[in-house]
Design a protein around this motif. Sequence first.
Motif, PDB file in Angstrom:
ATOM      1  N   MET A  28       0.634  -1.445  -0.137  1.00  0.00           N
ATOM      2  CA  MET A  28       0.234   0.123   0.508  1.00  0.00           C
ATOM      3  C   MET A  28       1.189   1.115   0.362  1.00  0.00           C
ATOM      4  SD  MET A  28      -2.686   1.209  -0.348  1.00  0.00           S
ATOM      5  CE  MET A  28      -3.847   0.053  -0.092  1.00  0.00           C
TER       6      MET A  28
ATOM      7  N   GLN B 295       3.874   2.024  -1.809  1.00  0.00           N
ATOM      8  CA  GLN B 295       3.704   1.617  -3.414  1.00  0.00           C
ATOM      9  C   GLN B 295       2.599   2.546  -3.462  1.00  0.00           C
ATOM     10  OE1 GLN B 295       4.637  -1.730  -5.109  1.00  0.00           O
ATOM     11  NE2 GLN B 295       7.038  -1.237  -4.112  1.00  0.00           N
ATOM     12  N   VAL B 296       1.354   1.799  -3.556  1.00  0.00           N
ATOM     13  CA  VAL B 296       0.183   3.221  -3.926  1.00  0.00           C
ATOM     14  C   VAL B 296      -0.140   4.490  -4.045  1.00  0.00           C
ATOM     15  CG1 VAL B 296      -1.865   2.820  -4.072  1.00  0.00           C
ATOM     16  CG2 VAL B 296      -1.323   0.364  -4.064  1.00  0.00           C
TER      17      VAL B 296
ATOM     18  N   GLN C 236       3.243   6.445  -5.236  1.00  0.00           N
ATOM     19  CA  GLN C 236       2.486   7.338  -7.149  1.00  0.00           C
ATOM     20  C   GLN C 236       1.222   8.140  -7.495  1.00  0.00           C
ATOM     21  OE1 GLN C 236       4.037   6.078  -9.608  1.00  0.00           O
ATOM     22  NE2 GLN C 236       5.042   5.069  -8.642  1.00  0.00           N
ATOM     23  N   LEU C 237       0.732   8.155  -5.854  1.00  0.00           N
ATOM     24  CA  LEU C 237      -0.590   9.561  -5.896  1.00  0.00           C
ATOM     25  C   LEU C 237      -0.209  10.386  -4.696  1.00  0.00           C
ATOM     26  CD1 LEU C 237      -3.415   6.170  -5.470  1.00  0.00           C
ATOM     27  CD2 LEU C 237      -3.044   7.407  -7.273  1.00  0.00           C
TER      28      LEU C 237
ATOM     29  N   ASP D 180      -5.330   5.866 -12.852  1.00  0.00           N
ATOM     30  CA  ASP D 180      -5.119   4.084 -13.484  1.00  0.00           C
ATOM     31  C   ASP D 180      -3.576   4.152 -14.159  1.00  0.00           C
ATOM     32  OD1 ASP D 180      -6.008   0.982 -13.938  1.00  0.00           O
ATOM     33  OD2 ASP D 180      -5.662   2.356 -16.269  1.00  0.00           O
TER      34      ASP D 180
ATOM     35  N   ALA E 209      -0.925   3.845 -11.127  1.00  0.00           N
ATOM     36  CA  ALA E 209      -0.943   3.088 -10.074  1.00  0.00           C
ATOM     37  C   ALA E 209      -1.723   2.361  -9.837  1.00  0.00           C
ATOM     38  CB  ALA E 209      -1.809   4.308  -8.565  1.00  0.00           C
TER      39      ALA E 209
ATOM     40  N   ASP F 294      -1.615  -0.273 -11.774  1.00  0.00           N
ATOM     41  CA  ASP F 294      -1.025  -2.126 -11.391  1.00  0.00           C
ATOM     42  C   ASP F 294      -0.893  -3.029 -10.201  1.00  0.00           C
ATOM     43  OD1 ASP F 294      -0.886  -2.327 -13.914  1.00  0.00           O
ATOM     44  OD2 ASP F 294       0.914  -1.580 -14.171  1.00  0.00           O
ATOM     45  N   TYR F 295      -0.173  -1.161  -8.910  1.00  0.00           N
ATOM     46  CA  TYR F 295       0.137  -2.044  -7.587  1.00  0.00           C
ATOM     47  C   TYR F 295      -1.274  -1.655  -6.953  1.00  0.00           C
ATOM     48  CZ  TYR F 295       4.615   0.612  -8.923  1.00  0.00           C
ATOM     49  OH  TYR F 295       5.612   0.689 -10.206  1.00  0.00           O
ATOM     50  N   VAL F 296      -2.675  -1.056  -7.590  1.00  0.00           N
ATOM     51  CA  VAL F 296      -3.553  -1.456  -7.071  1.00  0.00           C
ATOM     52  C   VAL F 296      -4.063  -3.145  -6.869  1.00  0.00           C
ATOM     53  CG1 VAL F 296      -5.740  -0.919  -6.244  1.00  0.00           C
ATOM     54  CG2 VAL F 296      -4.632   0.812  -7.158  1.00  0.00           C
TER      55      VAL F 296
ATOM     56  N   TRP G 188      -1.870  -4.966  -5.052  1.00  0.00           N
ATOM     57  CA  TRP G 188      -2.374  -5.314  -3.540  1.00  0.00           C
ATOM     58  C   TRP G 188      -3.410  -5.669  -3.094  1.00  0.00           C
ATOM     59  CZ3 TRP G 188      -6.549  -3.807  -0.511  1.00  0.00           C
ATOM     60  CH2 TRP G 188      -6.278  -3.312   0.764  1.00  0.00           C
ATOM     61  N   SER G 189      -4.590  -5.980  -3.889  1.00  0.00           N
ATOM     62  CA  SER G 189      -5.711  -7.070  -4.315  1.00  0.00           C
ATOM     63  C   SER G 189      -5.571  -8.577  -4.051  1.00  0.00           C
ATOM     64  CB  SER G 189      -6.374  -6.424  -4.902  1.00  0.00           C
ATOM     65  OG  SER G 189      -7.310  -7.361  -5.185  1.00  0.00           O
TER      66      SER G 189
END
Length: 620
Positions: free
Chosen positions: A446, A448-449, A452-453, A502, A505, A507-509, A512-513
């Motif tokens: 998270m 990393q997510v 990126q934001l 999108d 972030a 791919d990172y989301v 994480w999922s």
Amino acid sequence: MLTPRPSEDPKHPGQVSPASAALKCAYHLMQQRIISNPSDMIGVLLYGTESSKFHDEDGTAASDLSYPHCYLFTDLDIPSAEEVKSLRALAEDEEGSRSILKPSSESVSMANVLFCANQIFTSKAPNFLSRRLFIVTDDDNPHQDKKSLRSAATVRARDLYDLGVNIELFPISGPDHDFDTSKFYDDIIYKASPRDGEAPTYLRPDIHASTGKGDGISLLNSLLSSIHSRAVPRRSLFSNVPLEIGPNFKISVNGYLLLKKQEPARSCYVWLGGEKPQIVKGITTYMADDTAQTVEKAEIRKAYKFGGEQVTFTPEELQGLRNFGEPVIRIIGFKPLSTLPIWANVKHPSFIYPCEDDFVGSTRVFSALHQKLLKDGKMALVWFIPRKNSAPVVAAMIAGEEKLDENNVQKVPPGMWLIPLPFADDVRQNPPSVLSVSPDHLTDAMRQVIGQLQLPKGTYDPQKYPNPALQWHYRILQALALDEDHPGEAEDKTKPKYRQIDKRAGDYVLEWSRLLDAAYDKMYGGPAATTTSTRVKRDAPGVGESAGQPLVKRIKAETEDPDEKIARLYEAGGLSKVTRAVLKDFLDAHGLAAAGKKDDLVEQVEAYFERKHRSRPGRL
């Protein structure tokens, strides 16, 4: 100022002159002030023009020889819709405005221009506390080496300052030279600001970087940024309040509210039942609830409820109850800035700035205290009473640094912030949490997510995200008043940029999922639930036990009657733990008064149960 410049913006090709840029600035400034300060008076005076125009106090046209080469396009008054449309037409139609903006073949006397502005202020706004003269020009030496004209201009500028008029310069640098204020304007633009209740600090006139040397479009944007920053209203919340640093050691400060939610304000009601719309004049009449008879103001008494009885007070007694002393900001100690938790900021902070009205030298002492707090990372605890009859609060006084925008224009002035600290009753304890700690690999994913934001430069500027509903409201009013076309769809800058999110972030989301599903499978022994029904089924007794995990404690749904709960808390002496909303609902349900602070509501509930217990048979 009529020399056109080529536009380097492909969206706006052609020639753009500094004069049109200055007029567009005046137009946008007039639009802004109509919305933010509808009672402010604005005028537009053109100088250096071939034609001349001026009006006397009675509205008749004065002789052209009175103020030659000065054209009063809009007299100093509250702008009307017709004046705004005329200024817009002058700014946008450069070909049609050639007759008005035709430059004079003779040099204009700046002393005459300043005297003309003096006459306008004296006749139209003689009693205004804040009066400003904005000079937008690209001529840094209008009189060359004529000492008599320079001396006369200096005298006229001194007269304006003596009247309390602030002169602010907006210099326009040309593509082949920089605007040099030392040639002329340093003699009429003072570095120190006179007393001005509207502005807590002087915004520097030497903004060469903000006016730039680019094309007309960039020049327009920079001028708009500068003018808007100087035109922001800074209404004082309190003035000339003593800041007591020690015994018999005081300075005077003014207080301002720089951060406040903007809402549409209706200034008047309009009656449409007649031949033409008319502004309604409101009249308030008090009537008795039971007899519907008119009640005079002298017959009204104010009272407090205590023990089920109404205790009345005279206005003098009420003022005595609310009198906690004269307004003051008294320093009672110093603490490290790190000791102030973030949750302590529960109310709007006040911004204070020194003034020299009551104590000469306040600015020097205030500046020394400000620099010392910044250097040592300290804050001051103060006893704060902003106005008479105000409730005292304990506040944290924090030194704030000056903040500039990308055009080197001041956004936030340097000064002190007063943050009211919460009392013990204002602090609520969070309910106990039974959630387990997230695994480290989920936290890292998270992180990393979130990385990126991040916004550009890592800062959030609320001024770049205007309230869409508020802006749309003002845009519709402007279109109706100025006979403009419907503005179409409202621009909402608060909407997230989904595609960019999108792209950066997405791919990172998804990763994480995937890790979250895997962690769920490991904890509960099965694939992750996708619906509420399957999640409840997996949480049934035995699932956690079969996976070797302890059973999760479930919170039973509360089915207790609210009245029984309040009665139980009353018996246990725990009414102070109940929220104010629950107390109000209980009092409303039993037909009791539910106004006042939480302590008042607790007293009302306790009095209700006491009366109820006394009315029981067998009780003395």
